[in-house]
Design an enzyme around this catalytic site. Structure first.
Site, short mmCIF file in Angstrom:
data_model
loop_
_atom_site.label_atom_id
_atom_site.label_comp_id
_atom_site.label_asym_id
_atom_site.label_seq_id
_atom_site.Cartn_x
_atom_site.Cartn_y
_atom_site.Cartn_z
N LYS A 197 0.86 -1.11 0.11
CA LYS A 197 -0.06 0.16 0.02
C LYS A 197 0.87 1.16 0.09
O LYS A 197 1.52 1.49 0.98
CB LYS A 197 -0.76 0.08 1.23
CG LYS A 197 -1.90 1.20 1.40
CD LYS A 197 -2.80 1.18 2.46
CE LYS A 197 -3.54 2.44 2.36
NZ LYS A 197 -4.55 2.58 3.53
N LYS A 250 -2.04 -1.60 -3.95
CA LYS A 250 -3.01 -0.47 -3.90
C LYS A 250 -2.07 0.88 -3.93
O LYS A 250 -1.36 1.03 -3.16
CB LYS A 250 -3.88 -0.48 -2.63
CG LYS A 250 -4.50 0.85 -2.19
CD LYS A 250 -5.28 0.60 -0.66
CE LYS A 250 -5.90 1.98 -0.59
NZ LYS A 250 -6.49 1.90 0.98
C1 PBG Z 1 -7.41 3.72 5.61
C2 PBG Z 1 -7.79 3.44 3.95
C3 PBG Z 1 -7.49 4.35 3.03
C4 PBG Z 1 -8.01 3.75 1.75
C5 PBG Z 1 -8.61 2.67 2.04
N1 PBG Z 1 -8.30 2.40 3.54
C6 PBG Z 1 -7.09 5.85 3.07
C7 PBG Z 1 -5.57 5.92 3.70
O1 PBG Z 1 -4.78 5.09 3.68
O2 PBG Z 1 -5.40 7.08 3.79
C8 PBG Z 1 -8.14 4.47 0.72
C9 PBG Z 1 -9.10 3.82 -0.58
C10 PBG Z 1 -9.44 4.84 -1.76
O3 PBG Z 1 -8.88 5.74 -1.79
O4 PBG Z 1 -10.36 4.41 -2.33
N2 PBG Z 1 -6.41 3.20 5.95
#
Ligand code: PBG
Length: 330
Positions: A197, A250
């Site tokens: 991520k 992601k």
């Molecule tokens: C939370 C989380 C996020 C997303 C999914 N879970 C935001 C972040 O990490 O700041 C983003 C998903 C999206 O942008 O569609 N941890």
């Protein structure tokens, strides 16, 4: 002119030949659908930066989930919109069995027992700091965060979640959560690890949807550096060793190389997350008449399959499933 030996166009001559040689398919069961849940009843609140996506109260969510399930979508990812007054530095609300998320899970499980519920494990929606870990003197404290994540995961499993998805990027959290779930009797609850991520600007609209943007600083000390690909394989290897059942990359489209590399390096199922900013870009261009929305939506989703993803987390899930049901022609 010499006769040409190779004429790749022969395999593209008509729709029938193209369908015969097609390497990848897209089906509704590839998708799982991220939804935002909010308090109240009959709430269908638009999100400005995500046209077509709403914050839904539980009653509305059940209606939409029923439609999605009928279209062949078998899994939902739930993201709760937590009231600001309930947020604190240690995400206490995340283990409240009567909180919004457990309530939504129980209601969905009662209405649609076969629909898989995937829950996000991270502090940010519940944190007064807007971070995914405990903050102390401006630092995100890894090991103090782990028990909070474990409690959250167990609370989600208690409510009926089928799969928990840690998206926090703390080190060691997969093994820690696995042990906590097993100790609580949830050895059947799976872990979808957000292994790779990235610290991405493409999450902007999501943070609007949940009001969960960091109150200070950024997420670069825990989410990955967009400049790195090899490091993703290290993260994946650790999560596999710690007991992950599935792996996520992601964002999606800007990281297709990472999806491909992860696919080559693990035999576990790989998920791709087409995040909020990717969704927003396609919608915005379509609204301006600059892109064909349906075609770009389907092409973007197919790209994930081609890169090697088994499943796709996408805000387009329902729309795309509808197109597939109508008989989408590539
Ligand atoms: C939370 C989380 C996020 C997303 C999914 N879970 C935001 C972040 O990490 O700041 C983003 C998903 C999206 O942008 O569609 N941890």
């Amino acid at each position: 002119m010499e006769p040409l030996t190779y004429r790749p166009r022969r395999n593209r001559r008509n729709p029938a030949i193209r369908s015969l040689v097609r390497e990848n398919v897209l089906q509704a069961s590839d998708f799982y659908w991220p939804v935002f849940v909010t308090d109240g009843e009959e709430q269908h609140i638009p999100i400005a930066s995500m046209p077509g996506v709403f914050r839904l109260s539980v009653d509305e969510l059940i209606k939409d989930a029923r439609e999605a399930h009928a279209l062949g979508i078998n899994a939902l990812a739930l993201f709760p919109v937590i009231a600001e007054v309930l947020k604190d530095p240690v995400a206490t609300e995340s283990k409240n069995p009567h909180g919004l998320l457990p309530t939504a899970i129980r209601a969905l499980k009662e209405a649609l027992p076969d629909l898989l519920i995937v829950t996000d494990v991270a502090m940010d929606p519940y944190s007064s700091d807007g971070h995914d870990g405990v903050v102390s003197n401006g630092q995100i404290i890894n090991d103090e965060t782990l028990p909070i994540l474990a409690d959250m995961a167990v609370a989600q499993a208690d409510a009926g979640a089928d799969i928990v998805a840690p998206s926090d990027m703390m080190d060691g959290r997969i093994g820690y959560i696995r042990e906590a779930l097993d100790n609580a009797g949830y050895s059947n609850v799976g872990i979808l690890a957000y292994s790779a991520k990235y610290a991405s600007a493409f999450y902007g609209p999501f943070r609007d949807a949940l009001d969960s943007a960091p109150k200070h600083g950024d997420k670069k000390t825990y989410q990955m550096d967009p400049c790195n690909a090899r490091e993703a394989l290290l993260e994946v290897a650790l999560d596999v060793a710690e007991g992950a059942d599935m792996i996520m990359v992601k964002p999606g489209m800007p990281y297709l190389d990472v999806i491909y590399a992860v696919r080559e390096n693990t035999d576990l199922p790989v998920a791709a997350y087409q995040v909020s900013g990717e969704y927003a870009m396609i919608q915005a261009a379509a609204q301006n008449g600059w892109l064909d929305k349906d075609k770009c939506m389907m092409e973007s989703l197919m790209a994930f399959k081609r890169a090697g993803a088994d499943m796709i987390l996408t805000y387009f899930a329902v729309e795309a499933a509808r197109k597939l049901k109508e008989g989408w022609v590539w």
